[in-house]
Scaffold this motif. Structure first.
Motif, PDB file in Angstrom:
ATOM      1  N   LEU A 118       0.826  -1.218   0.000  1.00 37.70           N
ATOM      2  CA  LEU A 118       0.000   0.000   0.000  1.00 37.70           C
ATOM      3  C   LEU A 118       0.858   1.267   0.000  1.00 37.70           C
ATOM      4  CD1 LEU A 118      -2.737  -1.195   2.519  1.00 37.70           C
ATOM      5  CD2 LEU A 118      -2.840  -1.176   0.003  1.00 37.70           C
ATOM      6  N   GLY A 119       1.907   1.268   0.821  1.00 36.79           N
ATOM      7  CA  GLY A 119       2.795   2.435   0.870  1.00 36.79           C
ATOM      8  C   GLY A 119       3.564   2.631  -0.425  1.00 36.79           C
ATOM      9  N   GLY A 120       4.024   1.540  -1.007  1.00 36.05           N
ATOM     10  CA  GLY A 120       4.757   1.628  -2.278  1.00 36.05           C
ATOM     11  C   GLY A 120       3.883   2.140  -3.399  1.00 36.05           C
ATOM     12  N   ALA A 121       2.632   1.705  -3.427  1.00 34.66           N
ATOM     13  CA  ALA A 121       1.710   2.181  -4.460  1.00 34.66           C
ATOM     14  C   ALA A 121       1.474   3.691  -4.313  1.00 34.66           C
ATOM     15  CB  ALA A 121       0.386   1.429  -4.375  1.00 34.66           C
ATOM     16  N   GLU A 122       1.332   4.127  -3.081  1.00 33.70           N
ATOM     17  CA  GLU A 122       1.118   5.562  -2.843  1.00 33.70           C
ATOM     18  C   GLU A 122       2.360   6.374  -3.216  1.00 33.70           C
ATOM     19  OE1 GLU A 122      -0.837   9.014  -2.030  1.00 33.70           O
ATOM     20  OE2 GLU A 122      -1.706   7.012  -2.191  1.00 33.70           O
ATOM     21  N   LEU A 123       3.516   5.873  -2.827  1.00 36.97           N
ATOM     22  CA  LEU A 123       4.769   6.554  -3.168  1.00 36.97           C
ATOM     23  C   LEU A 123       4.926   6.664  -4.680  1.00 36.97           C
ATOM     24  CD1 LEU A 123       7.583   7.731  -2.444  1.00 36.97           C
ATOM     25  CD2 LEU A 123       8.431   5.374  -2.479  1.00 36.97           C
ATOM     26  N   ARG A 124       4.686   5.579  -5.369  1.00 37.95           N
ATOM     27  CA  ARG A 124       4.823   5.558  -6.826  1.00 37.95           C
ATOM     28  C   ARG A 124       3.845   6.528  -7.468  1.00 37.95           C
ATOM     29  NH1 ARG A 124       6.370   0.673  -9.848  1.00 37.95           N
ATOM     30  NH2 ARG A 124       6.264   1.279 -12.021  1.00 37.95           N
ATOM     31  N   LYS A 125       2.627   6.578  -6.950  1.00 34.12           N
ATOM     32  CA  LYS A 125       1.615   7.495  -7.477  1.00 34.12           C
ATOM     33  C   LYS A 125       2.058   8.942  -7.300  1.00 34.12           C
ATOM     34  CE  LYS A 125      -2.843   8.830  -5.911  1.00 34.12           C
ATOM     35  NZ  LYS A 125      -3.995   8.475  -5.101  1.00 34.12           N
ATOM     36  N   ARG A 126       2.597   9.254  -6.135  1.00 31.63           N
ATOM     37  CA  ARG A 126       3.044  10.628  -5.864  1.00 31.63           C
ATOM     38  C   ARG A 126       4.257  11.009  -6.707  1.00 31.63           C
ATOM     39  NH1 ARG A 126       2.034  12.062   0.475  1.00 31.63           N
ATOM     40  NH2 ARG A 126      -0.052  11.174   0.579  1.00 31.63           N
ATOM     41  N   LEU A 127       5.170  10.053  -6.886  1.00 35.44           N
ATOM     42  CA  LEU A 127       6.340  10.337  -7.722  1.00 35.44           C
ATOM     43  C   LEU A 127       5.935  10.556  -9.174  1.00 35.44           C
ATOM     44  CD1 LEU A 127       8.970   7.859  -6.229  1.00 35.44           C
ATOM     45  CD2 LEU A 127       9.006  10.351  -6.102  1.00 35.44           C
ATOM     46  N   ALA A 128       4.967   9.789  -9.649  1.00 31.24           N
ATOM     47  CA  ALA A 128       4.482   9.980 -11.021  1.00 31.24           C
ATOM     48  C   ALA A 128       3.821  11.352 -11.161  1.00 31.24           C
ATOM     49  CB  ALA A 128       3.504   8.874 -11.397  1.00 31.24           C
ATOM     50  N   ALA A 129       3.032  11.740 -10.172  1.00 33.82           N
ATOM     51  CA  ALA A 129       2.376  13.048 -10.219  1.00 33.82           C
ATOM     52  C   ALA A 129       3.405  14.173 -10.220  1.00 33.82           C
ATOM     53  CB  ALA A 129       1.426  13.201  -9.036  1.00 33.82           C
ATOM     54  N   ALA A 130       4.473  14.006  -9.455  1.00 35.69           N
ATOM     55  CA  ALA A 130       5.524  15.032  -9.392  1.00 35.69           C
ATOM     56  C   ALA A 130       6.329  15.099 -10.689  1.00 35.69           C
ATOM     57  CB  ALA A 130       6.468  14.745  -8.228  1.00 35.69           C
ATOM     58  N   ASN A 131       6.252  14.044 -11.508  1.00 35.38           N
ATOM     59  CA  ASN A 131       6.984  14.005 -12.782  1.00 35.38           C
ATOM     60  C   ASN A 131       6.039  14.104 -13.972  1.00 35.38           C
ATOM     61  OD1 ASN A 131       9.889  13.587 -12.146  1.00 35.38           O
ATOM     62  ND2 ASN A 131       9.030  11.873 -10.978  1.00 35.38           N
ATOM     63  N   ASN A 132       4.953  14.876 -13.816  1.00 38.00           N
ATOM     64  CA  ASN A 132       3.979  15.099 -14.895  1.00 38.00           C
ATOM     65  C   ASN A 132       3.426  13.802 -15.470  1.00 38.00           C
ATOM     66  OD1 ASN A 132       4.275  17.929 -14.721  1.00 38.00           O
ATOM     67  ND2 ASN A 132       6.158  17.795 -15.937  1.00 38.00           N
ATOM     68  N   GLY A 133       3.171  12.834 -14.599  1.00 41.22           N
ATOM     69  CA  GLY A 133       2.589  11.565 -15.030  1.00 41.22           C
ATOM     70  C   GLY A 133       3.595  10.535 -15.504  1.00 41.22           C
ATOM     71  N   ASN A 134       4.869  10.898 -15.552  1.00 38.60           N
ATOM     72  CA  ASN A 134       5.909   9.952 -15.973  1.00 38.60           C
ATOM     73  C   ASN A 134       6.225   9.017 -14.803  1.00 38.60           C
ATOM     74  OD1 ASN A 134       8.081   8.568 -17.008  1.00 38.60           O
ATOM     75  ND2 ASN A 134       9.361  10.367 -17.338  1.00 38.60           N
ATOM     76  N   ASP A 135       5.906   7.753 -14.977  1.00 41.84           N
ATOM     77  CA  ASP A 135       6.056   6.761 -13.913  1.00 41.84           C
ATOM     78  C   ASP A 135       7.466   6.177 -13.829  1.00 41.84           C
ATOM     79  OD1 ASP A 135       4.902   5.063 -11.856  1.00 41.84           O
ATOM     80  OD2 ASP A 135       5.090   3.435 -13.304  1.00 41.84           O
ATOM     81  N   ARG A 136       8.219   6.300 -14.890  1.00 39.33           N
ATOM     82  CA  ARG A 136       9.523   5.627 -14.951  1.00 39.33           C
ATOM     83  C   ARG A 136      10.495   6.052 -13.855  1.00 39.33           C
ATOM     84  NH1 ARG A 136      11.305   2.819 -19.845  1.00 39.33           N
ATOM     85  NH2 ARG A 136       9.160   2.275 -19.552  1.00 39.33           N
TER      86      ARG A 136
END
Length: 160
Positions: A118-136
């Motif tokens: 759950l925490g990893g999914a949230e972290l990944r979501k926030r990092l993607a949002a901070a990178n204009n949707g770029n998940d990589r």
């Protein structure tokens, strides 16, 4: 005091499993092979066999690659979530076996896996949002944290 440390490390390896399911078993296998996790004459002794370490390492590397693919399902879908709980429980049990705390460490691994998923999914979501949707960038960051953190946990077992 030892049992508390074992449970903490089992929970942390569960968090690794929640992030990358196959990384947790692979790093505990490496830890056992390197002598960081004492599995000699225990049920978990087979984890240190070079063939087991090789197979789990291949699974870990395959997961690191497939996680980058756009069609990879969310870690929160039932099959992915269950796999992470199982591998977290297993990796926690291996750590616990070194100190004859297999059962309690299995539970700690499960709790860590749920938190890590759950925490990893949230972290990944926030990092993607901070990178204009770029998940990589978030994916690579999570890979590095999972692998590095997993090996750190395995090494820390040797200090108990």
């Amino acid at each position: 005091m030892t049992q508390v440390l074992v449970l903490l490390l089992a929970a942390l390896i569960g968090v690794v499993a929640g992030s990358r399911a196959m990384t947790a078993p692979a790093v505990v296998a490496w830890g056992a092979l390197l002598g960081w996790i004492d599995v000699g004459d225990k049920w978990s002794e087979w984890i240190a066999h070079p063939i087991t370490v090789t197979v789990l390492t291949i699974f870990m590397l395959a997961e690191l690659v497939t996680d980058q693919l756009p069609k990879t399902p969310s870690r929160k879908v039932p099959a992915q979530f269950i796999a992470r709980v199982i591998t977290g429980a297993f990796a926690g049990a291996v750590i616990g076996s070194a100190f004859f705390h297999t059962f309690s460490a299995t539970g700690a691994g499960v709790i860590g896996a749920v938190l890590g998923t759950l925490g990893g999914a949230e972290l990944r979501k926030r990092l993607a949002a901070a990178n204009n949707g770029n998940d990589r960038p978030g994916a690579f960051t999570e890979d590095a944290i999972a692998v590095g953190g997993g090996f750190l946990v395995a090494f820390l077992v040797s200090l108990i």
